[in-house]
Motif scaffolding. Structure first.
Motif, mmCIF file in Angstrom:
data_model
loop_
_atom_site.group_PDB
_atom_site.id
_atom_site.type_symbol
_atom_site.label_atom_id
_atom_site.label_comp_id
_atom_site.label_asym_id
_atom_site.label_seq_id
_atom_site.Cartn_x
_atom_site.Cartn_y
_atom_site.Cartn_z
ATOM 1 N N HIS A 297 33.716 13.949 23.538
ATOM 2 C CA HIS A 297 34.511 14.545 24.615
ATOM 3 C C HIS A 297 35.319 15.709 24.053
ATOM 4 C CE1 HIS A 297 33.661 10.544 26.359
ATOM 5 N NE2 HIS A 297 33.677 11.207 27.509
ATOM 6 N N LEU A 298 35.470 16.732 24.872
ATOM 7 C CA LEU A 298 36.209 17.915 24.443
ATOM 8 C C LEU A 298 37.711 17.714 24.566
ATOM 9 C CD1 LEU A 298 36.135 20.920 23.556
ATOM 10 C CD2 LEU A 298 35.997 21.532 25.986
ATOM 11 N N ASP A 299 38.141 16.969 25.576
ATOM 12 C CA ASP A 299 39.571 16.847 25.868
ATOM 13 C C ASP A 299 40.104 15.471 25.488
ATOM 14 O OD1 ASP A 299 37.983 15.710 27.888
ATOM 15 O OD2 ASP A 299 39.680 15.697 29.272
ATOM 16 N N GLU A 300 41.410 15.370 25.393
ATOM 17 C CA GLU A 300 42.066 14.110 25.028
ATOM 18 C C GLU A 300 41.880 13.033 26.088
ATOM 19 O OE1 GLU A 300 43.288 13.356 22.274
ATOM 20 O OE2 GLU A 300 43.690 15.242 21.228
ATOM 21 N N ALA A 301 41.742 13.444 27.345
ATOM 22 C CA ALA A 301 41.590 12.471 28.433
ATOM 23 C C ALA A 301 40.146 11.995 28.579
ATOM 24 C CB ALA A 301 42.069 13.082 29.747
ATOM 25 N N SER A 302 39.258 12.501 27.743
ATOM 26 C CA SER A 302 37.839 12.128 27.771
ATOM 27 C C SER A 302 37.195 12.390 29.130
ATOM 28 C CB SER A 302 37.667 10.644 27.404
ATOM 29 O OG SER A 302 38.132 10.403 26.093
ATOM 30 N N ALA A 303 37.585 13.504 29.749
ATOM 31 C CA ALA A 303 37.014 13.878 31.045
ATOM 32 C C ALA A 303 35.878 14.883 30.903
ATOM 33 C CB ALA A 303 38.109 14.463 31.949
ATOM 34 N N ILE A 304 35.881 15.644 29.812
ATOM 35 C CA ILE A 304 34.869 16.686 29.611
ATOM 36 C C ILE A 304 33.900 16.214 28.533
ATOM 37 C CG2 ILE A 304 34.458 19.112 29.081
ATOM 38 C CD1 ILE A 304 37.376 19.643 29.845
ATOM 39 N N ARG A 305 32.704 15.854 28.960
ATOM 40 C CA ARG A 305 31.720 15.312 28.026
ATOM 41 C C ARG A 305 30.923 16.443 27.368
ATOM 42 N NH1 ARG A 305 28.135 10.719 30.565
ATOM 43 N NH2 ARG A 305 27.684 10.495 28.338
#
Length: 409
Positions: A297-305
Motif C-alpha cells: 500500500h502507498l498510504d498509511e491508511a492502506s487505501a491505495i494498493r
C-alpha cells in the motif's frame, strides 16, 4: 497511418505497427473494438472502411458472421522472431526445464499459430507415446450397487426410505484425470483456431483420437490442477504448452449473433513473466527471497494498493530492491514519464533509494535518473529481444547484480 489493399476475409496486422484502413463490416469492426482485440474505429475519410491498429496482443482470431458468411480472420504478427517468443514463453513457464531455441519444435513455421499448434502436437505425441497416464479420480454417483462409501446425507435427501439406488463416493483408477483432460482440451482448442496448417490439423486429430475417452474441459469451467511428479514427468512439457494455449486471451464476444474465436498472446504479460521469473531464478539458492506481484500500500491508511512486478527481500524480510517490467521500446523522446512516477511511488512506500525499470528495448542498455529532493535513483534497463537466449539471460544477470547493490533508506 498507412493503407494497403487487403482481402475482406483476412486482415494482416503487425504488433504495434501504424494503423491500416481496411474494408470491414461495421458489426465486425465493433466486435473487434469491444473485445479489445485491436484498436478499431471507423475510417473518417473512407466509408465502409475501419482503421485497425494492433497493440501488444499477437495471434489470430476469426469473426463468424451470422448467416453462414465467410469468417473474417484478423492475424497479428509479433515483432520478435517466433523462436524467441517460444523461448520467453517456455522459460517463464518452466525456467529449470532447459528451454532454449530449438527446444520447442516449430518446424520452420514463421507464423505464431502454426508454430504453436505444431509445438503442442509434438509435445502431446511425446507425452502419450508410452500410453495415457492413469490415476485416481474422486467420483460421486448414483448406483444400483454399493461401491466405496455411501453418501448418507445425499442418500437421505434424495432417496429417503429406499434401499436403491445408492448415492456412493469412491476413487476410480482412470485415464480421465487432470493431466489428460488438459491435453485433450488444448488439442480441441487448437483444432478450432484459424490458420492451423492441414498437416498439423491432421496430426492434432490423431492426438484427439488417442484422448477420445478423456473428458474435455467445458468453456468457463476452471482448469483442473495438476502437480509435477516423477510419475507424470513425461507430460510436463506438453502440459506447460497446453496450459499456455488454454490461458491465451480468447475472445468470446458475440454482439448481434457474431462469434469470435481465436488465440492471442499478450506480449506485455509474456515479457513481464519472463523478466520476473528470470530474476527470481537468478537469486535462487541465495539468502534473498524474491516475490512476484507483491502487494503493498502507498498510504498509511492502506487505501491505495500497489503491486510491483518483483520485490527482492533480504534474509530479515526487509525489501532491498524493486523492479517493474515494461514491454515497450524507447521512443525518440525517451520512455514514458509515468513509468518513473510509478517507480518513485514504489521506492517511497518500500523505503528504497533505488528502483529498476526493465524495458524490452532501448537506445542504451542502462540509464539512471536522480530524483530531486528525494534521494532516489531510478534505473532504466533495456533487454534486446533480438539476441539469443544466452544473451538475454546474461542481461538479466547484469540487472540482478545491480539489484544487490540497491541500498535501503
Amino acid at each position: 497511418m498507412t493503407s494497403a489493399p487487403t482481402s475482406a476475409s483476412t486482415v494482416e496486422l503487425v504488433e504495434h505497427a501504424p494503423a491500416r484502413s481496411v474494408p470491414l463490416a461495421d458489426a465486425v469492426g465493433r466486435a473487434l473494438a469491444a473485445g479489445r482485440i485491436v484498436d478499431a474505429a471507423p475510417d473518417p475519410y473512407t466509408p465502409g472502411q475501419w482503421l485497425l491498429r494492433a497493440g501488444s496482443k499477437v495471434g489470430a482470431v476469426a469473426v463468424t458472421v451470422p448467416g453462414g458468411g465467410e469468417p473474417v480472420t484478423v492475424r497479428v504478427t509479433p515483432k520478435v522472431p517466433i523462436a524467441r517468443l517460444f523461448f520467453l514463453l517456455g522459460y517463464s513457464l518452466d525456467p529449470r526445464g532447459s528451454w532454449r531455441d530449438g527446444e520447442v519444435e516449430v518446424a520452420g513455421h514463421q507464423d505464431l499459430l502454426p508454430a504453436l499448434a505444431h509445438a503442442v502436437e509434438r509435445q502431446v505425441d511425446r507425452a502419450l507415446r508410452q500410453g495415457l497416464l492413469q490415476g485416481y479420480r474422486a467420483t460421486e454417483e448414483t448406483a444400483l450397487v454399493v461401491r466405496g462409501r455411501i453418501r448418507e446425507a445425499e442418500q437421505i435427501r434424495r432417496h429417503f426410505g429406499a434401499a436403491i439406488p445408492v448415492e456412493v463416493a469412491y476413487d476410480e483408477f482412470t485415464t480421465d484425470i487432470a493431466e489428460n483432460r488438459i491435453l485433450r482440451t488444448a488439442v480441441e482448442r487448437l483444432l478450432r483456431l484459424p490458420r492451423v496448417p492441414r498437416d498439423v490439423r491432421r496430426k492434432l486429430l490423431h492426438q484427439r483420437a488417442r484422448l477420445a475417452d478423456v473428458t474435455a474441459i467445458v468453456r468457463g469451467q476452471p482448469i483442473p490442477a495438476w502437480h509435477p511428479t516423477r510419475l507424470n514427468s513425461r507430460y510436463h512439457r506438453a502440459l506447460h504448452l497446453a496450459r499456455a494455449v488454454l490461458d491465451g486471451a480468447s475472445a468470446d464476444y458475440a454482439p448481434g449473433g457474431l462469434h469470435i474465436d481465436g488465440f492471442l498472446f499478450d506480449m506485455n504479460k509474456l515479457f513481464e513473466d519472463f523478466v520476473t521469473v528470470a530474476l527470481r531464478e537468478a537469486f535462487r539458492g541465495s539468502v534473498r527471497t524474491a516475490r512476484l506481484q507483491d502487494p503493498h500500500h502507498l498510504d498509511e491508511a492502506s487505501a491505495i494498493r500497489m503491486k510491483p512486478d518483483f520485490v527482492l527481500y533480504e534474509a530479515d524480510d526487509v525489501p532491498s530492491a524493486v523492479v517493474d517490467a515494461k514491454y515497450k521500446a524507447e521512443k525518440r523522446d525517451g520512455y514514458p514519464d509515468a513509468d518513473l512516477y510509478q517507480m518513485l511511488a514504489y521506492c517511497t512506500a518500500l523505503g528504497l533509494r533505488e528502483g529498476h525499470l526493465v524495458y524490452a528495448k532501448g537506445n542504451a542498455a542502462h540509464a539512471a535518473h536522480q530524483v530531486r529532493h528525494a534521494g532516489v535513483v531510478i534505473h532504466q534497463h533495456a533487454l534486446d529481444l533480438d539476441q539469443g537466449p544466452a544473451g538475454l539471460l546474461a542481461d538479466i544477470a547484469t540487472v540482478a547484480q545491480r539489484l544487490t547493490a540497491t541500498p535501503c533508506v
